[in-house]
Design an enzyme around this catalytic site. Structure first.
Site, PDB file in Angstrom:
ATOM      1  N   GLY A 296       0.853  -1.280   0.110  1.00  0.00           N
ATOM      2  CA  GLY A 296      -0.081  -0.175   0.008  1.00  0.00           C
ATOM      3  C   GLY A 296       0.736   1.266  -0.091  1.00  0.00           C
TER       4      GLY A 296
ATOM      5  N   ASN B 255      -8.562   4.201   8.050  1.00  0.00           N
ATOM      6  CA  ASN B 255      -7.886   3.213   8.701  1.00  0.00           C
ATOM      7  C   ASN B 255      -8.305   3.301  10.026  1.00  0.00           C
ATOM      8  OD1 ASN B 255      -6.408   5.406   8.280  1.00  0.00           O
ATOM      9  ND2 ASN B 255      -4.526   4.056   9.099  1.00  0.00           N
TER      10      ASN B 255
ATOM     11  N   GLN C  72      -8.305  -0.238   2.881  1.00  0.00           N
ATOM     12  CA  GLN C  72      -9.242  -0.744   4.092  1.00  0.00           C
ATOM     13  C   GLN C  72     -10.464  -1.260   3.522  1.00  0.00           C
ATOM     14  OE1 GLN C  72      -8.631  -1.096   7.281  1.00  0.00           O
ATOM     15  NE2 GLN C  72      -6.409  -0.271   7.404  1.00  0.00           N
TER      16      GLN C  72
ATOM     17  N   THR D 276      12.314  -7.561 -10.747  1.00  0.00           N
ATOM     18  CA  THR D 276      11.900  -9.062 -10.820  1.00  0.00           C
ATOM     19  C   THR D 276      10.586  -9.184 -10.005  1.00  0.00           C
ATOM     20  OG1 THR D 276      14.095  -9.732 -11.162  1.00  0.00           O
ATOM     21  CG2 THR D 276      12.277 -11.724 -10.625  1.00  0.00           C
TER      22      THR D 276
ATOM     23  N   CYS E 117       0.961   1.989  11.924  1.00  0.00           N
ATOM     24  CA  CYS E 117       1.962   2.658  11.530  1.00  0.00           C
ATOM     25  C   CYS E 117       2.220   3.893  12.415  1.00  0.00           C
ATOM     26  CB  CYS E 117       1.727   3.154  10.083  1.00  0.00           C
ATOM     27  SG  CYS E 117       1.300   1.851   8.943  1.00  0.00           S
TER      28      CYS E 117
END
Lengths: 400, 400
Positions: free
Chosen positions: A76, A156, A186, A244, A332
């Protein structure tokens, strides 16, 4: 108290979710049997490419968009950074003004700060006391040099669902070439998200919020919308994100999204019922408590309650010792000690904001023992209030 | 030919490697049992954080640096972008000149192009015919406004190992405040990499090149070296790379690095022996063939041979049908049809560069049947030459 024997109730699904067992199986299977580099020309590369393409097609189908519009990222935060910086850098000659809201995720707000340092101007649309963006106020911020509007799909912390379709229509009516981004981290997998219906140009999602692995997410980029890549290199992901590709995680993400959308309505109804019952029980057991955020336009899995006279972080630590995992705000921002910028944006008084507890439901609490949870919350609030100067106050008791 | 029954020989380990079974077990175990968000305050967060910290400590110990110097990223391309952009943006007021080489990985060269568009000046140090950077030429490019020198540790196409320690000493002697970055994606796990000995400030590694999963890598950032983050948000990874950390992949990466360094010397010797024997057999079976790149300062697992009169991509496709997976250059450049920029930088004549075949050894070819591989290469070269205008030419036969 012996942790090992204690029943664990995980009520922090907005921070992250347990993987579906089928997702773990899929990731394991791909790691074991399909290790080729999707860019290789030989059969192992072709096989890895086919799996990646099929994961992309599956995610696109579940979101109602085209495969070519899905860019896999590491999650995110990267998707939000790519959406904002990518749009800003690609369209800076058309204008350098961006509108967002005061209660976005940090990966949006900090990216806006970085863009501000580069010379972009940022306007923050206000949210009301229920955590809903005020459309008329947002529209007033639009200018001739506005290039991007970014509003999260659901907050959130308080779970308030924003009127994205309405915002998109109104902004596009003001000027159709303003890009609209929504951080749907969310909502995807939790409530119906139909990209065409929302009308947005860019949409962020991440697997670990809907039963997928950490380390993979995606950015929907509407066909024809030009953004600048942020990681340069080997031209992977439609040349929008080099590196990758993580085939196993992409396959796991597709599986998780598919599973999270199976019987979504019934499951949402079940969570809503569980959540409402939990709320009622908490409010009747604990005084001086109130809900933060709108209660109608809200994720069915989200509960955010403030308790006067306690600190949310202390509650989280004490509930954890009793086998209940919750949070005081976003993961966070955890441990930083600062009051929630979300509740501040909603003008929640400091005394209430300090005591916020977020309980978010999901597959990890299917067998929740509600009375145990309520009992523990009641006990912890009482403990904390007994050690603080808290005295129940008639004025504060009224839900402001 | 029935694919299913055909013996498969994977000779493309420089593109990507199969995961060690222990790595898959570790990733699976973490996905199942340790799903917390490392930023959460409760016990599931603490447990996830502990696993992440321990993976970081393990990677740091294996590289000879401190935990605080390891930033987990999504892989090599992101690490290279972070190293270059991060240094450039943090130190642009000290200078805007960067030195790199003409044969770096695309994630370095394309990032340099992007920085050039921002006003930075890029100088490319030349490499010699053996694929080794010429130190004296590189030193001549240094200027008072040079802030960064980026030279890969070993080239991904020809495996030539660069004298990084020597380059670092010479550049730091010129001016100690020039930062040195090395892209060590091809060396970590394959040959000894001691960061203190190399003396670099920044070093890129990625798990999937040494038996780990795709989707995770790291950037070593020497203590005291200031770089600007490229993904803004929740302050993860010492505030240098935001986003919920992929705990399972980090644990898998640490396990892979540990395993890849076990008996590294003996294994390297075994690969070297196998590689030398393969080379001798190919050269004696096929005419008009020559090795690209230095044969002494070279990864023990790398073989890069050019065959006159054929196209490398055609060889790859035909060998694949015979159960042998190889590559014509880097996987990231595969399928683009352009000649290798690495061989061009080494001044390999076009006729030779066109017919380059890269064979890279590793755990996926332990039981290689050398005579089968040589036989197939011989047959494929003969097939392709018979359909082209190729005629063996005395002049070209001499290894230029």
């Amino acid at each position: 108290m012996r942790r090992e024997s204690m029943k664990q109730t995980y009520l922090d699904h907005a921070a992250t979710t347990p993987c579906y067992p089928e997702v773990v199986d899929e990731v394991t299977r791909q790691l074991l049997n399909n290790f080729g580099n999707p860019s290789s020309l030989h059969s192992l590369g072709v096989s890895a490419r086919a799996t990646l393409d099929s994961a992309r097609a599956s995610v696109a189908a579940d979101l109602g968009c085209d495969s070519s519009e899905i860019v896999f990222t590491s999650g995110g935060s990267e998707s939000n950074n790519l959406a904002l910086r990518g749009t800003a850098h690609a369209h800076q000659y058309a204008g350098r003004h961006i509108v967002t809201t005061a209660f976005e995720h940090e990966s949006v707000l900090k990216t806006c700060e970085a863009l501000q340092a580069e010379g972009f101007e940022i306007s923050l649309a206000p949210v009301n006391g229920k955590g809903i963006v005020q459309l008329d106020e947002l529209l007033r911020l639009l200018r001739p040099d506005t290039i991007l509007v970014s509003v999260m799909h659901a907050n959130n912390e308080v779970g308030a669902i924003q009127p994205i379709a309405e915002i998109t229509r109104a902004v596009k009516k003001f000027r159709p070439d303003i890009f609209i981004h929504t951080d749907a981290v969310q909502t995807v997998g939790h409530v119906p998200v139909d990209i065409r219906e929302l009308g947005v140009d860019l949409l962020t999602l991440t697997a670990h919020k809907f039963g997928g692995p950490k380390g993979i997410g995606a950015l929907y980029t509407r066909r024809g919308v030009r953004i600048e890549h942020q990681i340069a290199g080997g031209h992977q992901e439609h040349n929008l994100r080099s590196g990758t590709e993580s085939v196993a995680l992409a396959a796991g993400m597709a599986t998780a999204l598919r599973l999270s959308m199976r019987d979504q309505d019934q499951r949402a109804a079940a969570w809503r019922k569980m959540r409402d019952s939990l709320l009622a029980a908490i409010l009747s057991a604990v005084s001086d408590a109130r809900v933060n955020g709108d209660y109608i336009d809200r994720l069915p899995t989200n509960l955010n309650i403030s308790f006067l006279g306690v600190s949310g972080e202390d509650m989280v630590l004490r509930l954890d010792r009793r086998g209940i995992q919750a949070s005081s705000g976003s993961a966070c921002g955890a441990g930083h000690g600062a009051l929630s910028h979300v509740l501040a944006a909603m003008n929640v008084p400091r005394a209430w904001a300090k005591g916020a507890l977020r309980l978010t439901l999901g597959e990890g609490c299917r067998d929740m023992d509600q009375s145990y949870v309520v009992e523990q919350i009641k006990a912890v609030v009482a403990e904390l209030r007994s050690t603080s100067s808290f005295r129940s106050n008639g004025l504060l008791l009224t839900h402001q």
